[in-house]
Write a protein that holds these residues in place. Sequence first.
Motif, PDB file in Angstrom:
ATOM      1  N   UNK A 103      52.437 -94.551  74.442  1.00  0.00           N
ATOM      2  CA  UNK A 103      52.736 -95.907  73.986  1.00  0.00           C
ATOM      3  C   UNK A 103      54.254 -96.048  73.930  1.00  0.00           C
ATOM      4  N   UNK A 104      54.750 -97.208  74.262  1.00  0.00           N
ATOM      5  CA  UNK A 104      56.182 -97.468  74.226  1.00  0.00           C
ATOM      6  C   UNK A 104      56.434 -98.748  73.442  1.00  0.00           C
ATOM      7  N   UNK A 105      57.439 -98.691  72.570  1.00  0.00           N
ATOM      8  CA  UNK A 105      57.865 -99.895  71.870  1.00  0.00           C
ATOM      9  C   UNK A 105      59.354-100.088  72.118  1.00  0.00           C
ATOM     10  N   UNK A 149      48.860 -99.260  64.110  1.00  0.00           N
ATOM     11  CA  UNK A 149      47.485 -99.775  64.147  1.00  0.00           C
ATOM     12  C   UNK A 149      46.791 -99.417  65.457  1.00  0.00           C
ATOM     13  N   UNK A 150      47.515 -99.502  66.574  1.00  0.00           N
ATOM     14  CA  UNK A 150      46.932 -99.160  67.876  1.00  0.00           C
ATOM     15  C   UNK A 150      46.571 -97.677  67.945  1.00  0.00           C
ATOM     16  N   UNK A 151      47.433 -96.816  67.418  1.00  0.00           N
ATOM     17  CA  UNK A 151      47.143 -95.378  67.431  1.00  0.00           C
ATOM     18  C   UNK A 151      45.956 -95.031  66.538  1.00  0.00           C
ATOM     19  N   UNK A 152      45.887 -95.672  65.376  1.00  0.00           N
ATOM     20  CA  UNK A 152      44.757 -95.443  64.466  1.00  0.00           C
ATOM     21  C   UNK A 152      43.461 -95.860  65.145  1.00  0.00           C
ATOM     22  N   UNK A 153      43.461 -97.015  65.780  1.00  0.00           N
ATOM     23  CA  UNK A 153      42.260 -97.494  66.479  1.00  0.00           C
ATOM     24  C   UNK A 153      41.888 -96.564  67.625  1.00  0.00           C
ATOM     25  N   UNK A 168      40.992 -86.676  63.423  1.00  0.00           N
ATOM     26  CA  UNK A 168      41.942 -86.597  62.319  1.00  0.00           C
ATOM     27  C   UNK A 168      43.013 -85.537  62.528  1.00  0.00           C
ATOM     28  N   UNK A 169      43.022 -84.897  63.671  1.00  0.00           N
ATOM     29  CA  UNK A 169      44.088 -83.956  64.004  1.00  0.00           C
ATOM     30  C   UNK A 169      44.830 -84.543  65.194  1.00  0.00           C
ATOM     31  N   UNK A 170      46.078 -84.857  64.969  1.00  0.00           N
ATOM     32  CA  UNK A 170      46.908 -85.472  66.000  1.00  0.00           C
ATOM     33  C   UNK A 170      48.101 -84.579  66.253  1.00  0.00           C
ATOM     34  N   UNK A 171      48.603 -84.564  67.463  1.00  0.00           N
ATOM     35  CA  UNK A 171      49.790 -83.794  67.813  1.00  0.00           C
ATOM     36  C   UNK A 171      50.861 -84.770  68.303  1.00  0.00           C
ATOM     37  N   UNK A 172      52.024 -84.681  67.698  1.00  0.00           N
ATOM     38  CA  UNK A 172      53.166 -85.487  68.127  1.00  0.00           C
ATOM     39  C   UNK A 172      54.206 -84.541  68.680  1.00  0.00           C
ATOM     40  N   UNK A 173      54.663 -84.829  69.880  1.00  0.00           N
ATOM     41  CA  UNK A 173      55.625 -83.962  70.542  1.00  0.00           C
ATOM     42  C   UNK A 173      56.744 -84.819  71.116  1.00  0.00           C
ATOM     43  N   UNK A 174      57.965 -84.384  70.885  1.00  0.00           N
ATOM     44  CA  UNK A 174      59.092 -85.121  71.426  1.00  0.00           C
ATOM     45  C   UNK A 174      60.395 -84.501  70.971  1.00  0.00           C
ATOM     46  N   UNK A 175      61.464 -84.924  71.581  1.00  0.00           N
ATOM     47  CA  UNK A 175      62.795 -84.407  71.259  1.00  0.00           C
ATOM     48  C   UNK A 175      63.197 -84.853  69.859  1.00  0.00           C
ATOM     49  N   UNK A 176      64.173 -84.125  69.299  1.00  0.00           N
ATOM     50  CA  UNK A 176      64.743 -84.525  68.012  1.00  0.00           C
ATOM     51  C   UNK A 176      65.251 -85.956  68.145  1.00  0.00           C
ATOM     52  N   UNK A 216      63.424 -88.636  68.487  1.00  0.00           N
ATOM     53  CA  UNK A 216      62.585 -89.480  69.338  1.00  0.00           C
ATOM     54  C   UNK A 216      61.787 -90.514  68.549  1.00  0.00           C
ATOM     55  N   UNK A 217      61.657 -90.289  67.216  1.00  0.00           N
ATOM     56  CA  UNK A 217      60.925 -91.248  66.393  1.00  0.00           C
ATOM     57  C   UNK A 217      59.588 -90.752  65.892  1.00  0.00           C
ATOM     58  N   UNK A 218      59.338 -89.449  65.988  1.00  0.00           N
ATOM     59  CA  UNK A 218      58.048 -88.906  65.539  1.00  0.00           C
ATOM     60  C   UNK A 218      57.807 -89.164  64.056  1.00  0.00           C
ATOM     61  N   UNK A 219      58.797 -88.836  63.217  1.00  0.00           N
ATOM     62  CA  UNK A 219      58.621 -89.023  61.777  1.00  0.00           C
ATOM     63  C   UNK A 219      58.496 -90.499  61.437  1.00  0.00           C
ATOM     64  N   UNK A 220      59.278 -91.346  62.064  1.00  0.00           N
ATOM     65  CA  UNK A 220      59.186 -92.791  61.811  1.00  0.00           C
ATOM     66  C   UNK A 220      57.805 -93.322  62.191  1.00  0.00           C
ATOM     67  N   UNK A 221      57.274 -92.845  63.295  1.00  0.00           N
ATOM     68  CA  UNK A 221      55.944 -93.264  63.733  1.00  0.00           C
ATOM     69  C   UNK A 221      54.887 -92.778  62.749  1.00  0.00           C
ATOM     70  N   UNK A 222      54.991 -91.540  62.313  1.00  0.00           N
ATOM     71  CA  UNK A 222      54.028 -90.991  61.366  1.00  0.00           C
ATOM     72  C   UNK A 222      54.108 -91.726  60.032  1.00  0.00           C
ATOM     73  N   UNK A 223      55.312 -92.068  59.591  1.00  0.00           N
ATOM     74  CA  UNK A 223      55.466 -92.850  58.359  1.00  0.00           C
ATOM     75  C   UNK A 223      54.757 -94.198  58.497  1.00  0.00           C
TER      76      UNK A 223
END
Length: 63
Positions: A4-6, A17-21, A27-35, A37-44
Motif C-alpha cells: 500500500x502506498x500513501x 482501516x484498509x490493512x485491518x480489513x 493477528x500476526x503481521x510482519x512489517x519490514x522496511x528501512x529506518x 520508512x513509517x513502520x511505527x507510525x503505521x502501527x500506531x
Amino acid sequence: MKTETISSLEQLPELARALIAFAGMERIWVFRGAMGAGKTSTIKAILAEMGVTDSVQSPTFAW
C-alpha cells in the motif's frame, strides 16, 4: 504480500482501516522496511483504529 502506498500522513487512518480489513482474522503481521520508512507510525495508526489508547513505542529505540 500486499503493498500500500500513501502520499501524506493524513492518509494513515485510511491505510490503517484498509490493512485491518485486509488482514481479517489474521493477528500476526510482519512489517519490514528501512529506518524511517513509517513502520511505527503505521502501527500506531492501526492500533488507534483498533481502539488502543496505550503509548506505542518503536522497538528499535526501546532500550
